[in-house]
Design an enzyme around this catalytic site. Structure first.
Site, PDB file in Angstrom:
ATOM      1  N   ASP A   7       0.871  -1.118   0.062  1.00 55.36           N
ATOM      2  CA  ASP A   7       0.048   0.100   0.066  1.00 55.36           C
ATOM      3  C   ASP A   7       0.846   1.147  -0.045  1.00 55.36           C
ATOM      4  O   ASP A   7       1.501   1.655   0.850  1.00 55.36           O
ATOM      5  CB  ASP A   7      -0.865  -0.087   1.390  1.00 55.36           C
ATOM      6  N   LYS A  38       3.058  11.178  -3.586  1.00 62.18           N
ATOM      7  CA  LYS A  38       1.783  10.627  -4.392  1.00 62.18           C
ATOM      8  C   LYS A  38       0.758  11.688  -4.771  1.00 62.18           C
ATOM      9  O   LYS A  38       0.404  11.265  -5.851  1.00 62.18           O
ATOM     10  CB  LYS A  38       0.993   9.630  -3.393  1.00 62.18           C
ATOM     11  N   GLU A  43      -7.298   0.444  -4.523  1.00 59.45           N
ATOM     12  CA  GLU A  43      -7.387   0.317  -2.958  1.00 59.45           C
ATOM     13  C   GLU A  43      -8.672  -0.060  -2.595  1.00 59.45           C
ATOM     14  O   GLU A  43      -8.683  -1.004  -1.751  1.00 59.45           O
ATOM     15  CB  GLU A  43      -6.948   1.706  -2.578  1.00 59.45           C
TER      16      GLU A  43
END
Ligand code: AMP
Length: 622
Positions: free
Chosen positions: A23, A87, A187
């Site tokens: 993740d 990100k 996700e």
């Protein structure tokens, strides 16, 4: 088409091996695996430490990078050299992020262009891909240390709303970190898998995934049928999360201590202490109904009921997003069978209660909300490793497919491991005024330069009507059908001229060839990336020189003598830098020329030139 498992360490083909789930979060990142004995997903951590690695990279004065908790310590004391939230920059141009530019305390290069952003630290320039690769490298090393075995394959998660460029950037970051990225997974899909939703292939169901992290909020509505997850809709706010909850509490404490914004702005230490106090208070109130402590000699007491009132506006905002997501999915609340909670902030009881009340059912909250996405990625990794035989693995493309763009670079349209059938389109434009044709060269492979990949086909799109550079819109479309045949179409959208070609990408390739091509891509990832960055910097530099020349030929008389002289000197310096092999130097010179030209360009820029400056270009002119 074959699913190929390679042991990168030995170069041998393998049937099953451990693949990690990662993740790669905005605030924190972590790695999970399926435990070989218990067969349950577990997050990797060293002894008593946390499984979470802060997604923060700090550069010291020599340019050495540290990642994680150590880097996080520098957020307040050395903000210019401490990169957080990389990100948020993945696959973005400055135009995409300029409304939130104040959010970043480090230098994001603010050239007002469509090209991808870079971050400047000292005299070095980093792409978000490189920054993310530092985080992934750290995660890889940690995993290897804990597992005592090389880790070379991974499944990495991305938000459901990530576009093609952002997904490709994430793959590239993995490759640069020495990882073979087998799959990019959404996700919310990963979170659902961690709860075992969708693992029974016969089930069809609709799921809402509510993800409230430190800095971002998103909600996704998924439909699962026959083991295939489809994202029906997503909604959210990329600048809403636990940090906003902290800010509300800081504000409350400031009122209590009668502190003004200016007092706080001048005292970094106090700012940081108050932020930590707020976070401690918030976390305590997730398990207790009252928080009591002393701060700088004064006593503090916050009741949960007060806290809940304070954050109600944040809760309401998230529920409005949920409502919109349901409407966009074209369903009703009653159609949603499961609600999955993701992100540290969903530990707040008032949030759980509000979400449960909104969806009119209990929420899935038994899995640690910070780990649930990584755990689901590990489940997906296990399926790819072939350990979960109940799962149908759809046919996939074994190597990436793309076309050649300026400087001989490979622009991937269909990444390897994509499910087929699949269709992807992307727009390109011309680089020269009046350009009437474009050569479309189709390649297969994982390397950044087309010369290192395998050429599949080439054709010419001719008959583009004469237009200034940058105006034609050529859409290149790749379609891989269920038989693995690739059809490439190029169409100039303004005039409608069109050409297409059909190829068999797998033709003549053995598993061993594919394996060798994959191995090469990982061994050369760093060199390839550096070369790509250099070629991109040169192309950007050359384009800027061309644009400046064109601008001067039209508007030289609107410039002062000083402006003309400074521009000529900066152009010469950039021209020289382009002949050398130092991308940082080229970026510096681009910056300098931009700094000089910005004031007068703003004065006289006409919109036609602004349009001509935009877009990717294919170099080849016929
Ligand atoms: P994530 O981005 O998913 O790692 O979420 C991190 C966010 O969750 C941060 O804002 C944390 O302050 C918040 N958080 C972590 N634990 C708790 C807790 N027990 N109660 C409330 N918020 C929490």
């Amino acid at each position: 088409m074959a699913k190929i498992a390679i042991n990168i360490a030995t170069g041998s083909l393998q049937q099953a091996e451990m693949i990690v789930g990662i993740d790669l979060g905005t605030t924190n990142s972590l790695v999970a695996i399926i435990h070989p004995e218990s067969k349950q997903p577990v997050a990797l951590k060293e002894h008593d430490s946390s499984s979470l690695v802060p997604s923060v990279v700090h550069f010291d004065s020599l340019g050495n990078a540290t990642v994680g908790e150590t880097a996080k310590q520098y957020l307040v004391s050395d903000p210019a050299n401490t990169i957080f939230s990389a990100k948020r920059l993945m696959g973005k141009s400055y135009n995409d992020i300029k409304q939130n530019a104040n959010f970043f305390t480090y230098k994001v290069i603010d050239d007002d262009t469509e090209s991808l952003v870079k971050v400047q630290v000292g005299d070095k320039f980093y792409s978000p891909i490189e920054l993310s690769s530092f985080i992934l490298k750290e995660l890889k090393q940690r995993a290897e240390h804990i597992l005592k075995t090389p880790v070379t394959k991974a499944v990495i998660t991305v938000p459901a709303y990530f576009n093609d460029a952002q997904r490709q950037a994430t793959r590239d970051a993995g490759k640069l970190a020495g990882l073979d990225v087998l799959r990019i997974v959404n996700e919310p899909t990963a979170a659902s898998l961690a709860y075992g939703l969708g693992t029974n292939t016969a089930d069809a169901s609709t799921i809402a995934v509510y993800d409230l992290g430190g800095g971002t909020f998103d909600v996704s509505i998924l439909n699962i049928e026959n083991g295939v997850f489809e994202v029906l809709s997503t909604n959210g706010d990329t600048y809403l999360g636990g940090d906003d909850v902290d800010r509300l509490l800081v504000h409350h404490f400031m009122e209590q201590f009668e502190l003004s914004d200016t007092e706080l702005a001048g005292d970094k230490m106090l700012t940081q202490e108050l932020r930590l106090l707020a976070e401690a208070c918030k976390k305590a109130l997730s398990s207790n109904t009252v928080f009591e402590t002393t701060f700088r000699g004064e006593s503090i007491r916050v009741e949960r009921s007060f806290f809940e009132q304070l954050i109600q506006p944040i809760i309401d905002k998230t529920l409005a997003c949920c409502k919109q997501a349901i409407a966009d999915a074209g369903i009703t609340i009653a159609a949603i069978e499961h609600v999955v909670m993701v992100g540290g902030s969903t530990r707040i009881p008032a949030i759980k209660a509000a979400v449960s009340n909104f969806f009119q059912k209990p929420v899935n909250d038994t899995v640690n909300p910070d780990e649930v996405v990584a755990l689901g990625a590990a489940v997906q990794a296990d399926i790819l490793a072939g350990n979960n035989k109940d799962f149908l693995l759809l046919d996939i493309t074994p190597l990436s497919l793309g076309i050649e763009t300026m400087g001989g670079l490979m622009d991937v349209l269909i990444p390897r491991n994509s499910k087929i059938p699949t269709k992807v389109g992307r727009q390109y434009t011309t680089s020269k005024d009046g350009q009437s044709g474009m050569r479309i060269s189709v390649y297969q492979g994982e390397r950044d330069m087309v010369k290192d990949n395998r050429k599949l086909a080439e054709f010419n799109l001719t008959g583009i009507p004469a237009m200034p550079a940058g105006l034609p819109k050529v859409e290149v479309c790749f379609l891989v059908n269920a038989d693995g045949i690739l059809v490439v179409t190029a169409k100039e959208l303004r005039s409608g001229v069109e050409q297409s070609i059909e190829v068999k990408p797998q033709y003549g390739l053995t598993d061993a060839d594919v394996e060798q091509m994959l191995l090469d891509s990982i061994t050369h990832a760093k060199d390839d990336m550096q070369l790509r960055a250099l070629v991109e910097a040169r192309t950007e530099g050359e384009q800027l020189l061309g644009q400046t020349e064109k601008f001067l030929s039209k508007h030289a008389n609107a410039l002062t003598q000083d402006e003309l002289l400074n521009t000529a000197a900066a152009m010469q310096a950039l021209q020289l830098a382009i002949t050398m092999d130092d991308k940082d130097l080229i970026h510096q010179k681009i910056e300098q020329l931009n700094e000089i030209s910005r004031p007068y360009a703003e004065r006289v820029m006409d919109t036609a030139i602004a349009v001509a400056m935009k877009g990717k270009t294919i170099e080849e002119e016929l």
